[in-house]
Scaffold this motif. Structure first.
Motif, PDB file in Angstrom:
ATOM      1  N   UNK A  52       0.834  -1.218   0.000  1.00 18.81           N
ATOM      2  CA  UNK A  52       0.000   0.000   0.000  1.00 18.81           C
ATOM      3  C   UNK A  52       0.864   1.261   0.000  1.00 18.81           C
ATOM      4  N   UNK A  53       1.912   1.250   0.803  1.00 18.61           N
ATOM      5  CA  UNK A  53       2.807   2.420   0.855  1.00 18.61           C
ATOM      6  C   UNK A  53       3.483   2.626  -0.487  1.00 18.61           C
ATOM      7  N   UNK A  54       3.877   1.556  -1.165  1.00 23.17           N
ATOM      8  CA  UNK A  54       4.523   1.666  -2.462  1.00 23.17           C
ATOM      9  C   UNK A  54       3.591   2.252  -3.495  1.00 23.17           C
ATOM     10  N   UNK A  55       2.321   1.820  -3.465  1.00 20.95           N
ATOM     11  CA  UNK A  55       1.347   2.357  -4.416  1.00 20.95           C
ATOM     12  C   UNK A  55       1.101   3.848  -4.199  1.00 20.95           C
ATOM     13  N   UNK A  56       1.074   4.233  -2.918  1.00 19.92           N
ATOM     14  CA  UNK A  56       0.870   5.665  -2.608  1.00 19.92           C
ATOM     15  C   UNK A  56       2.042   6.498  -3.120  1.00 19.92           C
ATOM     16  N   UNK A  57       3.234   5.974  -2.964  1.00 15.35           N
ATOM     17  CA  UNK A  57       4.414   6.705  -3.444  1.00 15.35           C
ATOM     18  C   UNK A  57       4.402   6.823  -4.949  1.00 15.35           C
ATOM     19  N   UNK A  58       3.988   5.732  -5.635  1.00 15.70           N
ATOM     20  CA  UNK A  58       3.911   5.778  -7.094  1.00 15.70           C
ATOM     21  C   UNK A  58       2.866   6.791  -7.564  1.00 15.70           C
ATOM     22  N   UNK A  59       1.735   6.787  -6.864  1.00 17.28           N
ATOM     23  CA  UNK A  59       0.677   7.760  -7.223  1.00 17.28           C
ATOM     24  C   UNK A  59       1.159   9.184  -7.001  1.00 17.28           C
TER      25      UNK A  59
ATOM     26  N   UNK B 112       7.314  15.319 -17.393  1.00 18.75           N
ATOM     27  CA  UNK B 112       7.785  13.925 -17.260  1.00 18.75           C
ATOM     28  C   UNK B 112       7.192  13.076 -18.394  1.00 18.75           C
ATOM     29  N   UNK B 113       7.818  11.929 -18.690  1.00 18.02           N
ATOM     30  CA  UNK B 113       7.296  11.064 -19.768  1.00 18.02           C
ATOM     31  C   UNK B 113       5.869  10.623 -19.536  1.00 18.02           C
ATOM     32  N   UNK B 114       5.504  10.486 -18.288  1.00 21.30           N
ATOM     33  CA  UNK B 114       4.144  10.009 -18.022  1.00 21.30           C
ATOM     34  C   UNK B 114       3.086  11.091 -18.208  1.00 21.30           C
ATOM     35  N   UNK B 115       3.520  12.371 -18.375  1.00 25.38           N
ATOM     36  CA  UNK B 115       2.551  13.454 -18.583  1.00 25.38           C
ATOM     37  C   UNK B 115       2.188  13.484 -20.070  1.00 25.38           C
ATOM     38  N   UNK B 116       1.076  12.865 -20.363  1.00 24.68           N
ATOM     39  CA  UNK B 116       0.679  12.662 -21.754  1.00 24.68           C
ATOM     40  C   UNK B 116      -0.534  13.490 -22.158  1.00 24.68           C
ATOM     41  N   UNK B 117      -1.071  14.254 -21.246  1.00 20.10           N
ATOM     42  CA  UNK B 117      -2.278  15.041 -21.536  1.00 20.10           C
ATOM     43  C   UNK B 117      -1.969  16.282 -22.368  1.00 20.10           C
ATOM     44  N   UNK B 118      -2.999  17.052 -22.598  1.00 14.36           N
ATOM     45  CA  UNK B 118      -2.861  18.308 -23.351  1.00 14.36           C
ATOM     46  C   UNK B 118      -2.242  19.370 -22.450  1.00 14.36           C
TER      47      UNK B 118
ATOM     48  N   UNK C 186       0.865  31.419 -11.775  1.00 19.59           N
ATOM     49  CA  UNK C 186       1.156  30.657 -12.981  1.00 19.59           C
ATOM     50  C   UNK C 186       0.724  29.200 -12.735  1.00 19.59           C
ATOM     51  N   UNK C 187      -0.119  28.703 -13.592  1.00 20.17           N
ATOM     52  CA  UNK C 187      -0.632  27.331 -13.425  1.00 20.17           C
ATOM     53  C   UNK C 187      -0.382  26.548 -14.711  1.00 20.17           C
ATOM     54  N   UNK C 188       0.383  25.428 -14.575  1.00 21.93           N
ATOM     55  CA  UNK C 188       0.720  24.589 -15.728  1.00 21.93           C
ATOM     56  C   UNK C 188       0.137  23.198 -15.500  1.00 21.93           C
ATOM     57  N   UNK C 189      -0.582  22.716 -16.522  1.00 27.34           N
ATOM     58  CA  UNK C 189      -1.188  21.379 -16.424  1.00 27.34           C
ATOM     59  C   UNK C 189      -0.869  20.582 -17.691  1.00 27.34           C
ATOM     60  N   UNK C 190      -0.449  19.340 -17.425  1.00 29.87           N
ATOM     61  CA  UNK C 190      -0.327  18.345 -18.509  1.00 29.87           C
ATOM     62  C   UNK C 190      -0.609  17.006 -17.841  1.00 29.87           C
ATOM     63  N   UNK C 191      -1.852  16.707 -17.880  1.00 30.42           N
ATOM     64  CA  UNK C 191      -2.321  15.554 -17.100  1.00 30.42           C
ATOM     65  C   UNK C 191      -1.508  14.289 -17.416  1.00 30.42           C
ATOM     66  N   UNK C 192      -1.258  13.587 -16.343  1.00 25.37           N
ATOM     67  CA  UNK C 192      -1.797  13.777 -14.973  1.00 25.37           C
ATOM     68  C   UNK C 192      -1.039  14.791 -14.122  1.00 25.37           C
ATOM     69  N   UNK C 193       0.006  15.453 -14.694  1.00 27.02           N
ATOM     70  CA  UNK C 193       0.776  16.406 -13.910  1.00 27.02           C
ATOM     71  C   UNK C 193       0.116  17.779 -13.864  1.00 27.02           C
ATOM     72  N   UNK C 194       0.310  18.466 -12.750  1.00 23.10           N
ATOM     73  CA  UNK C 194      -0.248  19.813 -12.587  1.00 23.10           C
ATOM     74  C   UNK C 194       0.531  20.544 -11.496  1.00 23.10           C
TER      75      UNK C 194
ATOM     76  N   UNK D  98       1.496  12.018  -9.891  1.00 21.02           N
ATOM     77  CA  UNK D  98       0.738  13.268  -9.880  1.00 21.02           C
ATOM     78  C   UNK D  98       1.641  14.480  -9.809  1.00 21.02           C
ATOM     79  N   UNK D  99       2.874  14.333  -9.440  1.00 19.75           N
ATOM     80  CA  UNK D  99       3.805  15.453  -9.326  1.00 19.75           C
ATOM     81  C   UNK D  99       4.974  15.296 -10.268  1.00 19.75           C
TER      82      UNK D  99
END
Length: 363
Positions: free
Chosen positions: A4-11, A44-50, A117-125, A15-16
């Motif tokens: 559970x702790x590992x999953x929380x760290x990955x999440x 980051x590579x995982x930020x694949x949104x618009x 200043x607010x930058x979003x590229x989901x899942x990063x924000x 998100x960051x």
């Protein structure tokens, strides 16, 4: 539990993944100038949104909504919006390269505030806030002197800027003569007023005041000229004498004008009397002729028998007194009422006229 702790760290890492570079959070600008507010990010590579970039002017009142000033969404820039319309743009031609910084031009004091200043590229924000303060440089600075610039008097050199963001500070310098401030000079806490006591001629010269705040300075100059105290009694006496002389000259002018008017009036009255009362004189020849004619008319009733004696009379002789008298005083010999003695006095010869009866014959 460990899973559970590992999953929380990955999440949390997911998100960051989008990061904003640390930079200054406080900015200062000058009214009329321009300022750049930094906001750079990494994806980051995982930020694949618009990619979505938004800038807001945060409302000072928490109960009011923030105002958007510029936006980048789906590769389109929207900048003609909000309170800074036409004065804000992205620094980078393509914000997708990781630079979301903006530049604000033609700064005004009202632009002071907090920006987000607010930058979003989901899942990063990510977002961050920056504080901007716009200052006004000192402007319209004026120097002047209060008090009499006389030896022994107290006076004050004053300096004031009509424009400029607080806090404003002032400083004085003497730039001519001994180039040092008077020994008796003291400045107030802000430095805008330089008080000088018991002034002397050594204090005369050119002084410079510098007005400054954290974004600029401005200067002004004033010339101090300390002179001896004027002779007040002499000035008063001179003023009184000058006033009296003026009154005397004015009185003489009025008197001369009045006298001139009276003389003109008198001349007009004399001319009028001559025209009304004095008759024009007649010639001596006309007087003599009138006298002779009068005698002929008065003696026209003589009979032929008496013409002999009458012819001896001196008809052609006119008394000298008649010729010498003016026409107005000459006697009228034609009047039948002239007495005999008067005729004798005037040189006439008495003639006896015989009596006549009714039919005209001599008695």
């Amino acid at each position: 539990m460990a899973v559970r702790i590992l999953l929380l760290c990955l999440c949390w890492a997911s998100s960051n993944a989008l990061e904003l570079d640390p930079s200054e959070f406080k900015f200062e600008g000058i009214q009329g100038g321009k300022i750049t507010l930094d906001c750079k990010f990494k994806i980051a590579p995982e930020d694949v949104g618009t990619l979505d970039i938004e800038w807001f002017l945060v409302a000072a009142d928490t109960q009011q909504a923030d105002q958007m000033i510029i936006n980048f969404n789906r590769d389109v820039v929207y900048q003609d919006i909000g309170p800074l319309k036409g004065r804000v743009h992205f620094v980078s031609p393509d914000p997708r390269d990781g630079d979301a910084s903006i530049e604000i031009i033609s700064l005004a004091e009202s632009d002071t505030g907090t920006y987000q200043c607010k930058v979003k590229k989901l899942p990063g924000s990510q977002n961050k806030k920056l504080a901007l303060t716009v200052y006004i440089k000192p402007a319209m600075t004026r120097c002047f002197i209060e008090g009499k610039q006389e030896i022994g008097k107290d006076l004050a050199l004053k300096c004031n800027s009509k424009e400029g963001s607080a806090p404003l500070t002032y400083s004085w310098q003497k730039i001519s003569g001994l180039e040092k401030l008077p020994a008796t000079a003291t400045a107030d806490p802000s430095g805008s007023v330089l008080s000088v006591k018991n002034a002397s001629q050594e204090y005369s010269g050119t002084y410079r005041c510098t007005s400054r705040n954290r974004v600029g300075t401005e200067e002004c100059l004033v010339i101090l000229s300390v002179v001896p105290t004027p002779n007040t009694a002499g000035i008063i006496a001179g003023a009184i004498i000058g006033t009296l002389l003026f009154i005397i000259v004015l009185g003489l002018l009025i008197f001369c004008c009045c006298r001139k008017q009276k003389e003109k009036k008198y001349e007009k009255e004399i001319q009028h009397e001559i025209r009304e009362d004095v008759a024009p004189p007649t010639s001596r020849n006309s007087t003599a002729r009138s006298y002779i004619g009068s005698n002929h008319s008065s003696l026209g009733s003589l009979s032929p028998s008496n013409m002999d004696g009458y012819s001896k009379a001196r008809y052609n002789h006119v008394p000298s007194e008649v010729l010498e008298r003016p026409p107005s005083s000459a006697p009228n010999f034609v009047s039948p009422k002239v007495a005999g003695p008067n005729l004798s006095r005037m040189g006439a010869i008495p003639v006896m006229i015989p009596a006549q009866n009714k039919d005209g014959s001599i008695v």
